[in-house]
Write a protein that holds these residues in place. Sequence first.
Motif, PDB file in Angstrom:
ATOM      1  N   ARG A 106       0.821  -1.222   0.000  1.00 48.22           N
ATOM      2  CA  ARG A 106       0.000   0.000   0.000  1.00 48.22           C
ATOM      3  C   ARG A 106       0.853   1.269   0.000  1.00 48.22           C
ATOM      4  O   ARG A 106       0.547   2.233  -0.709  1.00 48.22           O
ATOM      5  CB  ARG A 106      -0.920   0.019   1.223  1.00 48.22           C
ATOM      6  CG  ARG A 106      -2.136  -0.874   1.067  1.00 48.22           C
ATOM      7  CD  ARG A 106      -3.158  -0.573   2.158  1.00 48.22           C
ATOM      8  NE  ARG A 106      -4.054  -1.680   2.347  1.00 48.22           N
ATOM      9  CZ  ARG A 106      -5.074  -1.974   1.540  1.00 48.22           C
ATOM     10  NH1 ARG A 106      -5.304  -1.225   0.487  1.00 48.22           N
ATOM     11  NH2 ARG A 106      -5.843  -3.013   1.786  1.00 48.22           N
ATOM     12  N   SER A 107       1.919   1.260   0.810  1.00 47.85           N
ATOM     13  CA  SER A 107       2.738   2.481   0.876  1.00 47.85           C
ATOM     14  C   SER A 107       3.534   2.687  -0.414  1.00 47.85           C
ATOM     15  O   SER A 107       3.706   3.828  -0.861  1.00 47.85           O
ATOM     16  CB  SER A 107       3.645   2.459   2.104  1.00 47.85           C
ATOM     17  OG  SER A 107       4.278   1.218   2.247  1.00 47.85           O
ATOM     18  N   THR A 108       3.989   1.588  -1.051  1.00 45.66           N
ATOM     19  CA  THR A 108       4.674   1.735  -2.338  1.00 45.66           C
ATOM     20  C   THR A 108       3.704   2.326  -3.362  1.00 45.66           C
ATOM     21  O   THR A 108       4.043   3.273  -4.082  1.00 45.66           O
ATOM     22  CB  THR A 108       5.182   0.366  -2.873  1.00 45.66           C
ATOM     23  OG1 THR A 108       6.042  -0.218  -1.912  1.00 45.66           O
ATOM     24  CG2 THR A 108       5.908   0.518  -4.190  1.00 45.66           C
ATOM     25  N   ALA A 109       2.496   1.754  -3.417  1.00 44.84           N
ATOM     26  CA  ALA A 109       1.504   2.219  -4.388  1.00 44.84           C
ATOM     27  C   ALA A 109       1.147   3.688  -4.128  1.00 44.84           C
ATOM     28  O   ALA A 109       0.990   4.477  -5.070  1.00 44.84           O
ATOM     29  CB  ALA A 109       0.252   1.340  -4.314  1.00 44.84           C
ATOM     30  N   ALA A 110       1.084   4.068  -2.847  1.00 44.53           N
ATOM     31  CA  ALA A 110       0.749   5.455  -2.511  1.00 44.53           C
ATOM     32  C   ALA A 110       1.862   6.405  -2.957  1.00 44.53           C
ATOM     33  O   ALA A 110       1.592   7.511  -3.445  1.00 44.53           O
ATOM     34  CB  ALA A 110       0.512   5.581  -1.003  1.00 44.53           C
ATOM     35  N   ALA A 111       3.120   5.977  -2.796  1.00 44.46           N
ATOM     36  CA  ALA A 111       4.245   6.816  -3.235  1.00 44.46           C
ATOM     37  C   ALA A 111       4.162   7.045  -4.743  1.00 44.46           C
ATOM     38  O   ALA A 111       4.365   8.161  -5.232  1.00 44.46           O
ATOM     39  CB  ALA A 111       5.571   6.151  -2.856  1.00 44.46           C
ATOM     40  N   VAL A 112       3.842   5.979  -5.478  1.00 43.05           N
ATOM     41  CA  VAL A 112       3.719   6.092  -6.936  1.00 43.05           C
ATOM     42  C   VAL A 112       2.580   7.060  -7.281  1.00 43.05           C
ATOM     43  O   VAL A 112       2.739   7.955  -8.121  1.00 43.05           O
ATOM     44  CB  VAL A 112       3.474   4.696  -7.566  1.00 43.05           C
ATOM     45  CG1 VAL A 112       3.060   4.808  -9.028  1.00 43.05           C
ATOM     46  CG2 VAL A 112       4.715   3.822  -7.418  1.00 43.05           C
ATOM     47  N   GLU A 113       1.429   6.912  -6.612  1.00 42.21           N
ATOM     48  CA  GLU A 113       0.290   7.805  -6.873  1.00 42.21           C
ATOM     49  C   GLU A 113       0.662   9.259  -6.599  1.00 42.21           C
ATOM     50  O   GLU A 113       0.186  10.172  -7.267  1.00 42.21           O
ATOM     51  CB  GLU A 113      -0.921   7.420  -6.011  1.00 42.21           C
ATOM     52  CG  GLU A 113      -1.629   6.145  -6.430  1.00 42.21           C
ATOM     53  CD  GLU A 113      -2.114   6.152  -7.883  1.00 42.21           C
ATOM     54  OE1 GLU A 113      -2.492   7.226  -8.389  1.00 42.21           O
ATOM     55  OE2 GLU A 113      -2.073   5.086  -8.519  1.00 42.21           O
ATOM     56  N   ALA A 114       1.517   9.457  -5.576  1.00 44.41           N
ATOM     57  CA  ALA A 114       1.925  10.825  -5.216  1.00 44.41           C
ATOM     58  C   ALA A 114       3.030  11.354  -6.136  1.00 44.41           C
ATOM     59  O   ALA A 114       3.501  12.476  -5.967  1.00 44.41           O
ATOM     60  CB  ALA A 114       2.400  10.848  -3.761  1.00 44.41           C
ATOM     61  N   GLY A 115       3.450  10.514  -7.104  1.00 40.25           N
ATOM     62  CA  GLY A 115       4.454  10.954  -8.074  1.00 40.25           C
ATOM     63  C   GLY A 115       5.881  10.954  -7.538  1.00 40.25           C
ATOM     64  O   GLY A 115       6.752  11.623  -8.082  1.00 40.25           O
ATOM     65  N   LYS A 116       6.124  10.199  -6.458  1.00 37.65           N
ATOM     66  CA  LYS A 116       7.479  10.175  -5.876  1.00 37.65           C
ATOM     67  C   LYS A 116       8.341   9.119  -6.552  1.00 37.65           C
ATOM     68  O   LYS A 116       7.888   7.967  -6.700  1.00 37.65           O
ATOM     69  CB  LYS A 116       7.417   9.795  -4.385  1.00 37.65           C
ATOM     70  CG  LYS A 116       6.468  10.609  -3.555  1.00 37.65           C
ATOM     71  CD  LYS A 116       7.114  11.880  -3.103  1.00 37.65           C
ATOM     72  CE  LYS A 116       6.215  12.614  -2.117  1.00 37.65           C
ATOM     73  NZ  LYS A 116       6.585  14.026  -1.990  1.00 37.65           N
ATOM     74  N   PRO A 117       9.582   9.420  -6.894  1.00 39.54           N
ATOM     75  CA  PRO A 117      10.485   8.359  -7.338  1.00 39.54           C
ATOM     76  C   PRO A 117      10.689   7.359  -6.200  1.00 39.54           C
ATOM     77  O   PRO A 117      10.792   7.755  -5.039  1.00 39.54           O
ATOM     78  CB  PRO A 117      11.806   9.081  -7.644  1.00 39.54           C
ATOM     79  CG  PRO A 117      11.569  10.521  -7.407  1.00 39.54           C
ATOM     80  CD  PRO A 117      10.215  10.736  -6.826  1.00 39.54           C
TER      81      PRO A 117
END
Length: 382
Positions: A106-117
């Motif tokens: 979930r946290s990986t997917a959230a980072a991607v959604e937030a546009g973070k490398p």
Amino acid sequence: MKRLSILGSTGSIGVQALDVVARLPGRFAVAGLAAGRNVERLAEQVRAFRPLLVSVSDAAAAGKLREMLGGASPEILHGDAGAIAVATLPEADFVLAAISGGAGLRSTAAAVEAGKPVGLANKESLVLAGELVMRRASERGVTILPVDSEHSAIFQSLAGHNRDEVRRLILTASGGPLRQVPADRMSAVTPAEALRHPNWTMGAKITIDSATLMNKGLEVIEARWLFDVDPDRIDILIHPESIVHSMVEYVDGQVVAQLGVSDMRGPISYALAHPERIALDLPPLDLARVGHLTFEPPDPARFPAFTLAYRALEMGGTAPAALSGADEGVVEAFLAGRCAFDAIARVCAEVLDRHRPEALGSVDQAIAASDWGRAQALRRVG
Ligand SMILES: NC(=O)c1ccc[n+]([C@@H]2O[C@H](COP(=O)([O-])OP(=O)(O)OC[C@H]3O[C@@H](n4cnc5c(N)ncnc54)[C@H](OP(=O)(O)O)[C@@H]3O)[C@@H](O)[C@H]2O)c1
């Protein structure tokens, strides 16, 4: 100065990442840290790196951490929502995803959604939902840099080459602590024996996965999505010295490999600093001293677990998530002394036999499939 959010900061990868940060003052700052329950270690990290936001796995751990830090405490959150807040922290330029297991998705997917490398150590993010995570990363223009040493090696071996000219990926594997154990001894292998990895110091789950070779299977799934290569073009090669970290074979038969000492600070720093390389005072690779490098094919009779990953990829959809959940459950049972070592692959195979894969549409569905696999495995080990 690159500002980092480190998810899984108290684990093997997290601690080594913070070691890299500490060795390079002025190069990185720590914006956020997320961990599970090791509040003692997390408190030390907070004092040393002064993050803005911290998260732990539950409210009790959050309370304990607040008490330990007193007035010097940053904001402290907990649970999935806390880890997601650290992963999407506006002040973070880069997220290192190093929570262990499906709990990291979930946290990986959230980072991607937030546009973070993202620097991805948590291979389960791609095992459970590789197609979804990579599609969203591509849509959001997010870079996912591998931290797993094999995938970092492949990433480095692909640099400057045309992806259309790749014939196959070759993932190397140390073979783990049981490489030479005969088939008829597998049922008697103890947790202590299976945790004694010859080359790498890692968390317990991945160390047991290295002993069964399930880890290599999970890495095949990770590579399939990370590099968009069909599974029949991803091979495994046992290489006990762990010097060649993986290879890419091109259509003209030429093979490009990456070599280095077995120290995760290499691939961690490569991901953190990309596209630059940073000077690190790690022990140099002395090939003359190593003397010789050996290779052999993996043995599916003694280590059937890796073959299950290919099967799960062929089944498609939710099958890899179910396999990953089953493995998490049965490895936990093995570590607790509740089942034999050779039950790990057997139970995972039985769970896969029972699974009816569905097309994968969401992270929730991937987590549900993993939970299902875990429950099925635990039911089988009693
Ligand atoms: N270690 C390696 O050399 C290596 C190499 C390649 C890939 N990887 C991958 O990197 C990931 C981490 O491996 P590791 O060896 O570092 O594992 P580890 O030593 O077991 O550490 C796991 C980390 O995740 C945290 N964590 C666990 N459950 C959590 C939850 N529900 N919420 C928040 N945090 C949670 C732990 O917190 P607490 O300890 O505070 O409970 C700890 O910080 C795995 O996916 C592994 O496959 C590791």
